[in-house]
Motif scaffolding. Structure first.
Motif, short mmCIF file in Angstrom:
data_model
loop_
_atom_site.label_atom_id
_atom_site.label_comp_id
_atom_site.label_asym_id
_atom_site.label_seq_id
_atom_site.Cartn_x
_atom_site.Cartn_y
_atom_site.Cartn_z
N ARG A 254 91.11 -15.89 -79.99
CA ARG A 254 91.05 -14.68 -80.58
C ARG A 254 89.78 -14.41 -81.94
O ARG A 254 89.31 -13.66 -82.12
CB ARG A 254 92.33 -14.10 -81.22
N LEU A 255 89.89 -15.48 -82.69
CA LEU A 255 88.93 -15.42 -83.68
C LEU A 255 87.50 -15.38 -83.13
O LEU A 255 86.87 -14.69 -83.91
CB LEU A 255 89.26 -16.70 -84.81
N ILE A 256 87.23 -16.28 -82.26
CA ILE A 256 85.93 -16.29 -81.93
C ILE A 256 85.55 -15.10 -81.29
O ILE A 256 84.44 -14.43 -81.50
CB ILE A 256 85.72 -17.41 -80.76
N ASP A 257 86.40 -14.37 -80.41
CA ASP A 257 86.05 -13.20 -79.93
C ASP A 257 85.89 -12.06 -80.89
O ASP A 257 85.14 -11.32 -80.72
CB ASP A 257 87.35 -12.80 -78.87
N THR A 258 86.59 -12.19 -81.80
CA THR A 258 86.50 -11.03 -83.13
C THR A 258 85.07 -11.21 -83.66
O THR A 258 84.41 -10.23 -84.04
CB THR A 258 87.72 -11.13 -84.17
N ALA A 259 84.79 -12.54 -83.97
CA ALA A 259 83.51 -12.73 -84.59
C ALA A 259 82.27 -12.18 -83.50
O ALA A 259 81.38 -11.62 -84.16
CB ALA A 259 83.17 -14.22 -84.90
N ILE A 260 82.55 -12.44 -82.19
CA ILE A 260 81.39 -11.97 -81.37
C ILE A 260 81.29 -10.39 -81.45
O ILE A 260 80.16 -9.87 -81.37
CB ILE A 260 81.65 -12.73 -79.90
N LYS A 261 82.35 -9.88 -81.24
CA LYS A 261 82.41 -8.47 -81.61
C LYS A 261 81.67 -7.92 -82.64
O LYS A 261 81.06 -6.85 -82.64
CB LYS A 261 83.96 -7.93 -81.44
N GLY A 262 82.21 -8.58 -83.80
CA GLY A 262 81.52 -8.13 -84.98
C GLY A 262 80.12 -8.22 -84.91
O GLY A 262 79.21 -7.40 -85.26
N ALA A 263 79.36 -9.29 -84.46
CA ALA A 263 78.18 -9.58 -84.26
C ALA A 263 77.71 -8.67 -83.16
O ALA A 263 76.38 -8.13 -83.44
CB ALA A 263 77.96 -11.04 -83.63
N GLU A 264 78.20 -8.07 -82.25
CA GLU A 264 77.65 -7.39 -81.29
C GLU A 264 77.54 -5.93 -81.91
O GLU A 264 76.62 -5.22 -81.71
CB GLU A 264 78.56 -6.91 -80.10
N ARG A 265 78.51 -5.65 -82.81
CA ARG A 265 78.42 -4.43 -83.39
C ARG A 265 77.38 -4.23 -84.46
O ARG A 265 76.57 -3.34 -84.55
CB ARG A 265 79.61 -4.10 -84.43
N GLY A 266 76.88 -5.39 -84.99
CA GLY A 266 75.58 -5.65 -86.04
C GLY A 266 74.56 -5.54 -85.08
O GLY A 266 73.69 -4.91 -85.68
N ALA A 267 74.53 -5.96 -83.84
CA ALA A 267 73.43 -5.74 -82.92
C ALA A 267 73.17 -4.31 -82.58
O ALA A 267 72.24 -3.86 -82.46
CB ALA A 267 73.65 -6.62 -81.65
N THR A 268 74.42 -3.63 -82.41
CA THR A 268 74.34 -2.35 -82.07
C THR A 268 73.61 -1.53 -83.35
O THR A 268 72.79 -0.64 -83.36
CB THR A 268 75.53 -1.57 -81.87
N LEU A 269 74.06 -1.81 -84.52
CA LEU A 269 73.52 -1.16 -85.67
C LEU A 269 72.10 -1.53 -85.89
O LEU A 269 71.50 -0.55 -86.20
CB LEU A 269 74.16 -1.80 -87.04
N THR A 270 71.68 -2.46 -85.53
CA THR A 270 70.14 -3.00 -85.62
C THR A 270 69.44 -2.15 -84.50
O THR A 270 68.10 -1.65 -84.80
CB THR A 270 69.75 -4.46 -85.37
N LYS A 271 69.72 -2.06 -83.42
CA LYS A 271 69.22 -1.15 -82.45
C LYS A 271 69.14 0.12 -82.94
O LYS A 271 68.14 1.04 -82.82
CB LYS A 271 70.11 -1.07 -81.08
N ARG A 272 69.99 0.68 -83.67
CA ARG A 272 69.92 2.17 -83.98
C ARG A 272 69.06 2.28 -85.17
O ARG A 272 68.21 3.26 -85.32
CB ARG A 272 71.36 2.68 -84.48
N MET A 273 69.02 1.14 -86.01
CA MET A 273 67.98 1.20 -87.01
C MET A 273 66.68 1.11 -86.61
O MET A 273 65.66 1.63 -86.82
CB MET A 273 68.29 0.15 -88.04
N LEU A 274 66.19 0.34 -85.57
CA LEU A 274 65.01 0.29 -84.90
C LEU A 274 64.80 1.56 -84.16
O LEU A 274 63.69 2.04 -84.17
CB LEU A 274 64.99 -0.59 -84.03
#
Length: 563
Positions: free
Chosen positions: A223-243
């Motif tokens: 569960r901790l790993i999954d949460t960390a991956i989801k947080g990183a994916e949200r960061g990836a989504t944010l960078t896509k919006r920034m780009l």
């Protein structure tokens, strides 16, 4: 007064015979002769007529000529009227001096010489006539000057208004340019931050994905790993919006049938927006296909739909429409003339006030409150549409709702993309390969190497293009190269050209989060950052001519729909 018009000549004498004689002499002048037998009658005629010349006998019983002349001169109207004295007795120098002091302009002795009298009267009559003509011309000139002055004043007022308007327009244009420069600077800063953040996410996502394969089968750890991956994916989504806002994201445009794409999203939109939002679609017949990245367009439409949902907290209706639109030059600011597909999302929400509307597309501006929005949704959509050669316009009214229109260029390609892209299946292993990873960021290089080594490949990591060329010169068993583009000294594109000149058969992959790369011109495969192990495996398989390995049971299936 015209030159042919007669002037009035007043003849004053108490003797009718002399008046008749004067009349006969002066009749040849063709002027209007008025006779008066006394001073009183003379004054009466003067008041009734506009007299040019007064011919006065000096010796008269009631008032002599001198007294009459003095009375005439006292009147404001006759101060410049020509007075000629006629006398047979009072012709001495003292008499002449008295006559001139009384206001006479000339003195005619008796017996009168007809030619001399006519000449003197003619001179003063003509002088009167010319004076009146000059006065008329002066009056006309003054009138015309007044008219021209009024016209000039009106023109000047108009010019002043034009100058004020142009000044306001110039100030507005300068403010707009200043704002564009600010946004451009912010875009460059945002793009640079997004690029660096992508490098960090590369390391985070790559290591988390590998770690997830080897951790004990512990639900808490999973569960901790999954949460960390989801947080990183949200960061990836944010960078896509920034780009996207910076217009530096990598786009993969395809010919898209907008009605089909929207219809394929309706069920997903209904589940995302909730039961309180009624979704309807309106499409004109024969809506042409447009050229756009379908995945990014889906994300843009989803962002707009989520904004519409937030604007309708008590529920409402969202209408998505599409139509063909021919845009003329200047019809839509910033949009060249041509054929476009206009996509509109119209809601029945609370609308925006003028201040909010002006800032709606600003990056990081949001009205949703702390923790509820990044403020990059509309700016991302605006950036995507602009990068695709189109434009976005917002119309809104408080209490009525908001309509957001996207104009995208009509595609001239024949193939139409009607469905969202699907991932290729993962199958058997392709065997170990020797791969050269080139990146000036050691964290990114280490993360890429870890994912490749986990797939069973052998990796050499280098931090610059110059070292990569040295390794290629000394190592003969390199199967292919993965290189970053933005590196000091020599860029990835320059490295590719050097490799092609010396090792023309060696496959090279250009990895970067930027879109302004010469990959298409060089015919290179692209690997957009942040990439995942599955993408890396598929890329290796494509380069080698085989298919990627199947992921084991311990690997996580990570959805990238939100990206």
């Amino acid at each position: 007064m015209g030159a042919e018009e007669q002037v009035n000549i007043l003849l004053v004498d108490d003797q009718p015979a002399k008046l008749l004689a004067f009349e006969v002499i002066l009749s040849e002048l063709g002027e209007n002769l008025i006779k008066a037998c006394s001073a009183n009658e003379a004054l009466e005629q003067l008041l009734k007529s506009d007299v040019a010349v007064v011919l006065i006998d000096v010796c008269m019983p009631d008032l002599d000529g001198f007294e009459l002349a003095a009375m005439i001169r006292e009147h404001p109207r006759f101060q410049k009227t020509a007075i000629i004295f006629v006398s047979a007795i009072q012709v001495t120098d003292l008499d002449l001096l008295r006559g001139y002091e009384a206001g006479a302009v000339d003195y005619v002795p008796v017996p009168v010489v007809p030619d001399l009298l006519r000449a003197k009267v003619r001179v003063f009559a003509e002088l009167f006539r010319k004076t009146r003509q000059l006065e008329t011309l002066n009056a006309e000139l003054e009138r015309r000057v007044a008219e021209r002055t009024a016209e000039l004043a009106q023109t000047n007022a108009h010019l002043e208004r034009r100058v004020e308007e142009r000044t306001r327009e110039r100030e507005a244009a300068l403010a707009q340019v200043h704002e564009m420069q600010k946004v451009e600077s912010l875009g460059q800063l945002t793009g640079g931050v997004a690029h660096d953040f992508n490098n960090l996410l590369m390391a985070v996502l790559g290591n988390l994905e590998i770690l997830s394969k080897y951790i004990p089968d512990d639900p808490k750890l999973r569960r901790l790993i999954d949460t960390a991956i989801k947080g990183a994916e949200r960061g990836a989504t944010l960078t896509k919006r920034m780009l996207a806002f910076a217009r530096r994201q990598e786009l993969r445009p395809a010919t898209v049938d907008v009605p089909n794409l929207v219809e394929s999203m309706v069920e997903m939109l209904r589940s995302s927006l909730g039961p309180g939002i009624q979704i309807t679609t309106e499409f004109e017949d024969d809506v042409p296909a447009t050229l756009v990245d379908p995945n990014q367009l889906e994300l843009a439409l989803l962002n707009l739909a989520l904004n519409a949902r937030d604007a309708m907290p008590s529920g409402g209706r969202l209408t998505i429409s599409a139509r063909a639109d021919r845009v003329g030059q200047g019809d839509i600011p910033g949009l060249p003339a041509g054929d476009y597909v206009c996509i509109a999302e119209r809601d029945t929400g609370v609308g925006m006030d003028e201040t909010t509307l002006k800032r709606a597309t600003e990056p990081f501006f949001t009205t949703k409150g702390a923790g509820r929005g990044t403020g990059l949704g509309l700016s991302m959509v605006d950036g995507l549409v602009a990068q695709s050669g189109g434009a976005m316009r917002i119309s809104t009214e408080i209490g009525t709702g908001t309509t957001i229109q996207l104009w995208l260029p009509v595609s001239e390609r024949a193939n139409v993309k009607t469905a969202r892209s699907t991932k290729q299946p993962c199958i058997e292993n392709i065997g170990a390969r020797r791969i050269l990873v080139v990146d000036d960021d050691p964290i990114v290089a280490a993360g890429t190497a870890a994912m490749l080594e986990d797939l069973g490949h052998s990796v050499i990591e280098v931090g610059s293009a110059e070292i990569a060329l040295q390794v290629l010169s000394s190592e003969s068993d390199i199967d292919f190269v993965i290189t970053d583009h933005a590196m000091p000294g020599m860029t990835g594109a320059e490295l590719v050209e050097r490799i092609r000149s010396r090792w023309p058969g060696l496959p090279v992959v250009l990895a970067s989060g930027y879109t302004e790369l010469p990959a298409d011109e060089l015919g290179l495969p692209r690997l957009p950052k942040p990439y995942r192990q599955e993408e890396l495996a598929r890329l290796v398989a494509n380069l080698i001519g085989a298919r990627p390995p199947a992921f084991g049971v311990g690997s996580l299936s990570i959805s990238r729909a939100a990206e």
